[in-house]
Motif scaffolding. Structure first.
Motif, PDB file in Angstrom:
ATOM      1  N   GLN A 421       0.996  -1.321   0.092  1.00  0.00           N
ATOM      2  CA  GLN A 421       0.148   0.676   0.119  1.00  0.00           C
ATOM      3  C   GLN A 421       0.693   0.936  -0.283  1.00  0.00           C
ATOM      4  O   GLN A 421       0.193   2.243  -0.934  1.00  0.00           O
ATOM      5  CB  GLN A 421      -0.583   0.050   1.356  1.00  0.00           C
ATOM      6  N   ILE A 422       1.618   1.105   0.645  1.00  0.00           N
ATOM      7  CA  ILE A 422       2.798   2.493   0.529  1.00  0.00           C
ATOM      8  C   ILE A 422       3.550   2.847  -0.302  1.00  0.00           C
ATOM      9  O   ILE A 422       3.191   3.684  -1.559  1.00  0.00           O
ATOM     10  CB  ILE A 422       3.492   2.397   2.172  1.00  0.00           C
ATOM     11  N   LEU A 423       4.117   1.568  -1.642  1.00  0.00           N
ATOM     12  CA  LEU A 423       4.238   2.263  -2.353  1.00  0.00           C
ATOM     13  C   LEU A 423       3.319   2.393  -3.316  1.00  0.00           C
ATOM     14  O   LEU A 423       3.113   3.218  -4.468  1.00  0.00           O
ATOM     15  CB  LEU A 423       4.884   0.616  -2.750  1.00  0.00           C
ATOM     16  N   ARG A 424       2.153   1.307  -3.459  1.00  0.00           N
ATOM     17  CA  ARG A 424       1.035   1.418  -4.730  1.00  0.00           C
ATOM     18  C   ARG A 424       0.811   3.859  -4.210  1.00  0.00           C
ATOM     19  O   ARG A 424       0.470   4.193  -4.727  1.00  0.00           O
ATOM     20  CB  ARG A 424      -0.064   0.708  -4.294  1.00  0.00           C
ATOM     21  N   ASP A 425       0.300   4.046  -2.756  1.00  0.00           N
ATOM     22  CA  ASP A 425      -0.056   5.191  -2.839  1.00  0.00           C
ATOM     23  C   ASP A 425       1.102   6.079  -3.634  1.00  0.00           C
ATOM     24  O   ASP A 425       0.782   7.600  -3.683  1.00  0.00           O
ATOM     25  CB  ASP A 425       0.053   5.536  -1.031  1.00  0.00           C
TER      26      ASP A 425
END
Length: 584
Positions: A421-425
């Motif tokens: 999620q951190i990477l996608r955000d």
């Protein structure tokens, strides 16, 4: 999802020891004040916002009868953040703000964004809308809108992109028709896309800043005007009144930031008023856009900080293999993966970037404070480094998130662990508010030569003077000497781009992205040199930790300036063989 701990100590170090916020335009902002503010917002971010981050990703936003509903828990948390006045720290006291430095506002922004980026973006563009109205609005507009935007009772958006145009704003088709017999009222007709927080259920009202064309306006960007179009038309007493004819008709399905709605907005005769002069919209909008570009750079490294925290925790807890020099913990079945040199390399790469990026962004915020106080030189330097802060910090922030995911190995690829999620955000930070390729073109084509290159020469002189100043042997050897070498690469690259000039613009622009990366490394090297000087006065363990992280950056990352210089000096030979006009 990795637990988030606000980096209060590191923020205080940069604000108070490196940048000396107490000696700036607001000398009453001392360490105790900064510590009290950051400690309190850290509590709010860690206990209220961070726990909602995963829920926002899973639940997302939904569109119901033209109204966007945010994930469960968001409205209550938003009310709590607004009640604390956290979004208006640097807004004027007469508007309900606290009149504190923009540096402190940015530090608080890192904490809020690091805890929950999707949540924070609901208010992210509001500050830019406040600044645009403060700079270009009439007295009546300022009196109506600024107090409500300062505390996010009303939020703001920026409406530029349309289905047929993004970066090329000259292609905008949205039109503004004067209302006969009205006192400066217009009706807007058109469609805008990719509007962050275009609609939501968190605030009383949403104020849309919309680029559109007046009748008989000139073609291209010279014919754009900026309009204020609130979701609810203000009543006589300033409260939200009748619903305006602007509607969110779609929420984009995105790779990340599911907790924030990216909307298609349709203006079907929406009532609006002009902000600033006719056909002067782009200048007014750039007041907002430039501020947002620095904020996006902040988002890039704030996500890298959160990813680093998760990777470091995992590296201390996950056991695989033995240290190459012998078992570090013989009583256990295996050593923590932190003992492996390549894991430590990845973690130090992340730490070196994140701490340097924090200093660079807060230095940019300091330039904002100085520019607001009337320092023309600071304003010119801010204009020069804005595309560097946005482009370099988001590119490297994404790389840092990838490295954190790599530390987790297979676990990093699993959604429940949170790194995905951190990477996608984080991924969108290199795209919105002008893609990073556009930032590079802006830097080379517009910013370098502005006023005869005065801002670049001033910055080169500032960094060169710092690098040449006497310093303790360790600082001079490990920080200032590498900085001087990298600065020489930056000067050579700027000279080469200048030599291409108008005679070979493709050669110059083919090296634009490399120049931005080179520039960014020099800026982070400069920040690390300044941090090293300040860290020399810290107590033993803290001094060693800071200097070790900085030394890693200076020895392992800063040498990339030579690579980028070589690419720039290669010209367009390796970039342009592809025929842009070829059919296939």
């Amino acid at each position: 999802m990795p637990h988030y701990t606000a980096p209060v100590a590191d923020l205080l170090f940069v604000l108070c020891d490196v940048l000396r916020i107490d000696r700036g335009v607001s000398d009453s902002t001392d360490r105790d004040t900064c510590a009290a503010i950051l400690t309190e917002v850290a509590r709010l971010a860690e206990t209220r916002l961070a726990p909602l981050n995963r829920r926002g990703d899973l639940e997302g936003c939904r569109l119901e009868n033209g109204v966007v509903r945010t994930p469960a828990g968001f409205p209550e948390a938003f009310a709590e953040v607004c009640a604390g006045g956290w979004y208006g720290l640097d807004c004027a006291p007469e508007h309900g703000g606290q009149g504190l430095p923009h540096m402190l506002h940015s530090a608080v922004g890192e904490i809020l964004s690091g805890a929950n980026m999707a949540f924070h973006i609901h208010a992210g563009l509001t500050h830019g809308a406040y600044s645009a109205i403060a700079a270009h609005g009439s007295a009546a507009q300022q009196a109506l809108y600024l107090p409500k935007l300062a505390n996010c009772r009303w939020t703001g958006t920026m409406n530029l992109t349309e289905p047929q145009c993004g970066t090329d704003l000259g292609l905008i088709r949205t039109r503004a028709e004067p209302v006969p017999g009205s006192d400066g009222r217009y009706k807007l007709h058109g469609t805008k896309i990719f509007i962050s927080a275009g609609d939501h259920d968190l605030a009383e009202n949403i104020v849309h800043l919309v680029l559109a064309r007046l009748p008989d306006a000139p073609e291209g960007v010279k014919g754009l005007s900026l309009f204020l179009a609130p979701k609810f038309l203000p009543a006589a007493d300033g409260s939200p009144g009748a619903r305006n004819a602007v509607t969110a008709t779609r929420i984009e399905r995105k790779m990340g930031l599911h907790g924030n709605a990216t909307c298609e907005m349709v203006y079907d005769g929406a009532e609006a008023e002009l902000l600033g002069g006719p056909n002067q919209g782009l200048a007014a909008m750039f007041t907002m856009m430039n501020e947002e570009r620095i904020s996006v750079g902040l988002q890039g490294y704030a996500q890298a900080e959160r990813a680093l925290q998760g990777a470091l925790t995992h590296a201390r807890e996950r056991r695989q293999g033995r240290a190459v020099t012998g078992a570090a913990q013989p009583g256990a079945e295996a050593d923590p993966i932190l003992v492996h040199p390549d894991v430590r390399r990845m973690l130090l790469d992340q730490q070196g970037f994140t701490e340097g990026a924090r200093a660079l962004t807060l230095w940019g915020a300091q330039l904002v404070d100085l520019a607001r106080a009337g320092d023309a030189g600071a304003a010119a330097r801010l204009s020069l480094v804005t595309p560097v802060i946005k482009g370099f910090l988001t590119d490297k922030g994404i790389e840092s998130c990838l490295a954190a995911q790599q530390v987790l190995g297979g676990a990093g690829y699993i959604e429940e662990m949170g790194l995905s999620q951190i990477l996608r955000d984080a991924r969108v930070t290199a795209i919105y508010e002008g893609t990073n390729g556009v930032q590079a073109l802006d830097l080379v084509a517009r910013k370098l030569g502005a006023d005869g290159g005065a801002a670049l020469l001033a910055l080169l002189g500032e960094i060169g003077g710092f690098a040449a100043a006497p310093a303790p042997e360790e600082i001079a050897r490990d920080f200032l000497a590498p900085l001087r070498g990298a600065l020489g690469h930056l000067q050579a690259a700027a000279f080469r781009l200048q030599s291409y000039g108008a005679s070979d613009p493709e050669a110059a622009l083919s090296g634009a992205s490399d120049f931005l990366q080179l520039f960014g490394h020099v800026c982070l090297g400069y920040m690390w040199a300044r941090m090293a000087r300040a860290a020399d006065a810290l107590p033993g363990p803290a001094r060693r930790a800071k200097l070790d992280a900085g030394r890693h950056y200076m020895s392992r990352q800063l040498p990339a300036t030579a690579l980028h210089l070589a690419r720039i000096e290669a010209g367009a030979v390796a970039v342009l063989p592809l025929d842009a006009g070829a059919a296939e």
